[in-house]
Design a protein around this motif. Structure first.
Motif, mmCIF file in Angstrom:
data_model
loop_
_atom_site.group_PDB
_atom_site.id
_atom_site.type_symbol
_atom_site.label_atom_id
_atom_site.label_comp_id
_atom_site.label_asym_id
_atom_site.label_seq_id
_atom_site.Cartn_x
_atom_site.Cartn_y
_atom_site.Cartn_z
ATOM 1 N N ALA A 21 42.331 -12.009 70.320
ATOM 2 C CA ALA A 21 41.416 -11.745 71.442
ATOM 3 C C ALA A 21 41.810 -12.521 72.699
ATOM 4 O O ALA A 21 41.440 -12.134 73.800
ATOM 5 C CB ALA A 21 39.986 -12.097 71.039
ATOM 6 N N THR A 22 42.575 -13.595 72.557
ATOM 7 C CA THR A 22 42.909 -14.435 73.707
ATOM 8 C C THR A 22 43.943 -13.802 74.634
ATOM 9 O O THR A 22 44.092 -14.246 75.768
ATOM 10 C CB THR A 22 43.434 -15.810 73.264
ATOM 11 N N VAL A 23 44.662 -12.773 74.173
ATOM 12 C CA VAL A 23 45.690 -12.161 75.024
ATOM 13 C C VAL A 23 45.087 -11.174 76.024
ATOM 14 O O VAL A 23 45.774 -10.745 76.952
ATOM 15 C CB VAL A 23 46.799 -11.469 74.191
ATOM 16 N N PHE A 24 43.812 -10.836 75.860
ATOM 17 C CA PHE A 24 43.120 -9.961 76.810
ATOM 18 C C PHE A 24 42.328 -10.850 77.767
ATOM 19 O O PHE A 24 41.258 -11.340 77.429
ATOM 20 C CB PHE A 24 42.186 -8.990 76.074
ATOM 21 N N ARG A 25 42.876 -11.057 78.946
ATOM 22 C CA ARG A 25 42.248 -11.946 79.923
ATOM 23 C C ARG A 25 42.586 -11.455 81.324
ATOM 24 O O ARG A 25 43.341 -10.506 81.485
ATOM 25 C CB ARG A 25 42.709 -13.389 79.689
ATOM 26 N N PRO A 26 42.044 -12.113 82.370
ATOM 27 C CA PRO A 26 42.296 -11.648 83.737
ATOM 28 C C PRO A 26 43.775 -11.667 84.108
ATOM 29 O O PRO A 26 44.557 -12.476 83.594
ATOM 30 C CB PRO A 26 41.511 -12.639 84.601
ATOM 31 N N TRP A 27 44.125 -10.777 85.020
ATOM 32 C CA TRP A 27 45.501 -10.657 85.508
ATOM 33 C C TRP A 27 46.018 -11.977 86.059
ATOM 34 O O TRP A 27 47.173 -12.346 85.836
ATOM 35 C CB TRP A 27 45.527 -9.561 86.590
ATOM 36 N N GLU A 28 45.156 -12.715 86.737
ATOM 37 C CA GLU A 28 45.575 -13.982 87.346
ATOM 38 C C GLU A 28 45.944 -15.029 86.296
ATOM 39 O O GLU A 28 46.687 -15.959 86.581
ATOM 40 C CB GLU A 28 44.456 -14.561 88.229
ATOM 41 N N GLU A 29 45.419 -14.889 85.070
ATOM 42 C CA GLU A 29 45.664 -15.877 84.014
ATOM 43 C C GLU A 29 46.770 -15.451 83.055
ATOM 44 O O GLU A 29 46.935 -16.051 81.998
ATOM 45 C CB GLU A 29 44.372 -16.120 83.230
ATOM 46 N N ARG A 30 47.536 -14.427 83.395
ATOM 47 C CA ARG A 30 48.560 -13.930 82.474
ATOM 48 C C ARG A 30 49.684 -14.939 82.249
ATOM 49 O O ARG A 30 50.368 -14.898 81.239
ATOM 50 C CB ARG A 30 49.125 -12.601 82.955
ATOM 51 N N GLY A 104 55.312 -10.406 82.783
ATOM 52 C CA GLY A 104 54.210 -9.441 82.813
ATOM 53 C C GLY A 104 54.249 -8.525 84.015
ATOM 54 O O GLY A 104 53.227 -8.266 84.627
ATOM 55 N N GLU A 105 55.437 -8.036 84.363
ATOM 56 C CA GLU A 105 55.594 -7.194 85.542
ATOM 57 C C GLU A 105 55.752 -5.718 85.224
ATOM 58 O O GLU A 105 55.551 -4.878 86.091
ATOM 59 C CB GLU A 105 56.810 -7.661 86.347
ATOM 60 N N LEU A 106 56.132 -5.376 83.998
ATOM 61 C CA LEU A 106 56.378 -3.979 83.641
ATOM 62 C C LEU A 106 55.100 -3.300 83.158
ATOM 63 O O LEU A 106 54.449 -3.782 82.238
ATOM 64 C CB LEU A 106 57.435 -3.880 82.533
ATOM 65 N N GLU A 107 54.770 -2.187 83.801
ATOM 66 C CA GLU A 107 53.604 -1.410 83.374
ATOM 67 C C GLU A 107 54.101 -0.117 82.746
ATOM 68 O O GLU A 107 54.922 0.593 83.322
ATOM 69 C CB GLU A 107 52.697 -1.099 84.559
ATOM 70 N N TYR A 108 53.588 0.174 81.566
ATOM 71 C CA TYR A 108 53.958 1.395 80.855
ATOM 72 C C TYR A 108 52.858 2.427 81.073
ATOM 73 O O TYR A 108 51.737 2.244 80.597
ATOM 74 C CB TYR A 108 54.151 1.100 79.360
ATOM 75 N N TYR A 138 50.204 -11.868 76.672
ATOM 76 C CA TYR A 138 49.243 -11.166 77.517
ATOM 77 C C TYR A 138 49.361 -9.665 77.282
ATOM 78 O O TYR A 138 50.466 -9.135 77.144
ATOM 79 C CB TYR A 138 49.521 -11.495 78.996
ATOM 80 N N ILE A 139 48.197 -8.992 77.207
ATOM 81 C CA ILE A 139 48.148 -7.532 77.200
ATOM 82 C C ILE A 139 47.170 -7.114 78.288
ATOM 83 O O ILE A 139 46.014 -7.531 78.288
ATOM 84 C CB ILE A 139 47.705 -6.965 75.834
ATOM 85 N N GLY A 140 47.656 -6.318 79.219
ATOM 86 C CA GLY A 140 46.823 -5.803 80.295
ATOM 87 C C GLY A 140 46.596 -4.316 80.123
ATOM 88 O O GLY A 140 47.539 -3.570 79.844
#
Length: 180
Positions: A21-30, A104-108, A138-140
């Protein structure tokens, strides 16, 4: 991450309980490298992510190390609650070959038509780039959220055919008037 039902989120094959659950967090905290999930027995990880409403998923970001622990493949399944590793034999809605992404720059981008009404997302990471375990920092999830429409239970009685006993009328007595 705000629209995820964190109480019911589960990660299968995680080494430390609750770390998924900790990998789902705000973009700023990635960039926070202190919070991560690592697989336990092998390189596979499976996330079951319930949402608090309906989501139109448009993109996914996966951030890992710049080594063999970064996941190499991601498979997405929609609306299969309580998915297990046995269920991953099914064909995924969409499969991605991942590149190493330590920043954490690549968006699929997802196929929006397939992910337009998602209330539960399952993410399966079957393999990595050759290490014993998989590590994700991180997972966004990018998309649009709409509130769930809750349908309350309605109790109805339906008649297949009318029951004559339910439709009795007062007997009409004919009145006759004699004219003399």
């Amino acid at each position: 991450y705000l629209r995820i039902d964190r109480q019911r989120l589960q990660c299968l094959n995680e080494r430390r309980e609750g770390s998924g659950a900790t990998v789902f967090r705000p973009w700023e905290e990635r960039g926070d490298r202190s919070q991560f999930v690592e697989s336990d027995d092998d390189e596979e990880l499976l996330f079951n992510i319930p949402f608090t409403g309906s989501v139109k998923l448009k993109g996914v970001i996966v951030m890992g190390e710049d080594d063999g622990t970064h996941p190499a493949e991601m498979r997405l399944f929609r609306n299969i609650p309580h998915m297990s590793f046995d269920d991953t034999a099914k064909e995924a809605e969409q499969t991605f070959s991942l590149s190493r992404d330590p920043l954490g720059e690549l968006e699929y981008p997802t196929k929006i038509a397939r992910f337009s009404n998602v209330y539960h997302l399952s993410m399966h990471f079957p393999k990595n780039f050759g290490a014993e375990t998989t590590k994700i920092f991180y997972i966004g999830l990018k998309g649009e959220w709409t509130e769930a429409h809750r349908h309350e239970v309605t109790i109805c009685n339906y008649e297949a055919s009318a029951n004559p006993a339910d439709h009795k009328l007062e007997q009409i007595t004919p009145q006759t008037h004699f004219i003399s």
